[in-house]
Design a protein around this motif. Structure first.
Motif, short mmCIF file in Angstrom:
data_model
loop_
_atom_site.label_atom_id
_atom_site.label_comp_id
_atom_site.label_asym_id
_atom_site.label_seq_id
_atom_site.Cartn_x
_atom_site.Cartn_y
_atom_site.Cartn_z
N ALA A 43 54.79 -81.23 27.66
CA ALA A 43 53.34 -81.19 27.86
C ALA A 43 52.76 -82.61 27.88
O ALA A 43 51.90 -82.93 28.70
CB ALA A 43 52.68 -80.36 26.77
N TYR A 75 53.38 -76.26 33.72
CA TYR A 75 52.37 -77.02 32.99
C TYR A 75 51.20 -77.34 33.92
O TYR A 75 51.37 -77.97 34.96
CB TYR A 75 52.96 -78.33 32.46
CG TYR A 75 54.04 -78.11 31.42
CD1 TYR A 75 53.73 -78.01 30.06
CD2 TYR A 75 55.38 -77.98 31.79
CE1 TYR A 75 54.71 -77.80 29.11
CE2 TYR A 75 56.37 -77.76 30.85
CZ TYR A 75 56.03 -77.67 29.51
OH TYR A 75 57.01 -77.45 28.56
N ALA A 93 50.61 -74.66 28.99
CA ALA A 93 52.00 -74.34 29.34
C ALA A 93 52.12 -72.83 29.49
O ALA A 93 51.65 -72.07 28.63
CB ALA A 93 52.95 -74.84 28.27
#
Length: 288
Positions: A43, A75, A93
């Motif tokens: 992330a 993502y 996510a």
């Protein structure tokens, strides 16, 4: 760079799949679900790909659902703000269309300012300690058939992040201890001079041996029966530059546990005693 470390670096190297959308593979570390540090590290990499000339100084994330390590993770990065000194990104996510993590990251231009830090606590030097992998082999060989085959394989697995715990706990025979843990961390082999990669690797590694700090006073571990554990959230602050291919001391404590939750704090110091990053995490520690 060792092959196992190269695979981790490749795991963090996300594939663009559209405007501010990226996809990353998952790895199976022998846990029931995707390792939380992997999702955090990916992330942060996704958010970093949308920012130029600024490095992340803080990250705050919530784990929403368990991740499936047999599926890739998508993502989505949202550009919240780009100011004169700071940029903020929101990252979501997803797997199979469902959100498994949401987080915000803040990035800052490099600038000088006031300086102070806590002193580094005392700890044995890393070269005086066994690695987590060595302890895994000892445990597996000692316990033999008492440990399931899959768990024995996990104990012996080669690790891209070398961890050398100070006074490790026997996971099958834990004793009640103060809520404090220390470990030395470093990546296996030299890494490129990319500060974004080093931040993402520290983010990945910061989830190892963290939750267990709040279990110490209760004489239980991940392997204890009738215990449900899961990371609920995770936060990191990056204070100063560092390298993940050099030893970092991860000093952790747990000020409180209540309501089925354990609260953990951590600080990363380099071998010169410089505080480079700090972490916090609240975790579910529920006795069924």
């Amino acid at each position: 760079m060792l092959e196992v470390t190269k695979k981790l670096v490749e795991l963090l190297d996300l594939v663009p799949i559209g405007d501010d959308h990226f996809q990353g593979d998952s790895e199976d570390l022998g846990f029931p679900n995707v390792f939380g540090g992997q999702v955090l590290g990916q992330a942060l990499m996704a958010a970093s790909r949308t920012v130029q000339g600024r490095l992340c100084h803080s990250l705050h994330a919530y784990f929403l659902r368990p991740g499936n390590h047999s599926m890739p993770i998508d993502y989505e990065v949202q550009r919240v703000r780009d100011g004169g000194s700071f940029s903020v990104r929101r990252v979501i996510a997803r797997q199979d269309g469902k959100e498994i993590l949401t987080g915000s990251m803040s990035f800052q231009v490099e600038e000088a300012g006031f300086e102070h830090q806590l002193s580094m606590p005392s700890a044995p030097a890393p070269d005086t300690l066994r690695s987590e992998e060595e302890w895994g082999h000892i445990l597996s060989d000692t316990l033999g058939d008492k440990v399931p085959e899959r768990m024995r394989a996990n104990l012996k697995r080669e690790r891209p992040i070398e961890i050398r715990p100070v006074d490790p706990v026997n996971p099958l025979k834990p004793e009640k201890r103060p809520p404090h843990k220390q470990s030395w961390f470093r990546a296996q082999g030299p890494l490129p001079d990319d500060p974004v990669l080093h931040r993402c690797l520290l983010t990945y590694a910061s989830d190892f041996q963290f939750l267990g700090t709040s279990l110490n006073p209760h004489g239980v571990t991940f392997m204890s029966k009738n215990l449900q554990v899961a990371s609920l959230d995770h936060a990191i602050w990056f204070h100063r530059d560092f390298r993940m291919d050099e030893w970092l001391l991860y000093d952790k404590d747990s000020p409180s546990a209540s309501g089925g939750r354990g609260f953990n704090r951590g600080n990363f110091f380099n071998q010169d005693g410089v505080l480079v990053a700090s972490t916090t995490q609240e975790a579910l520690i529920r006795q069924r």
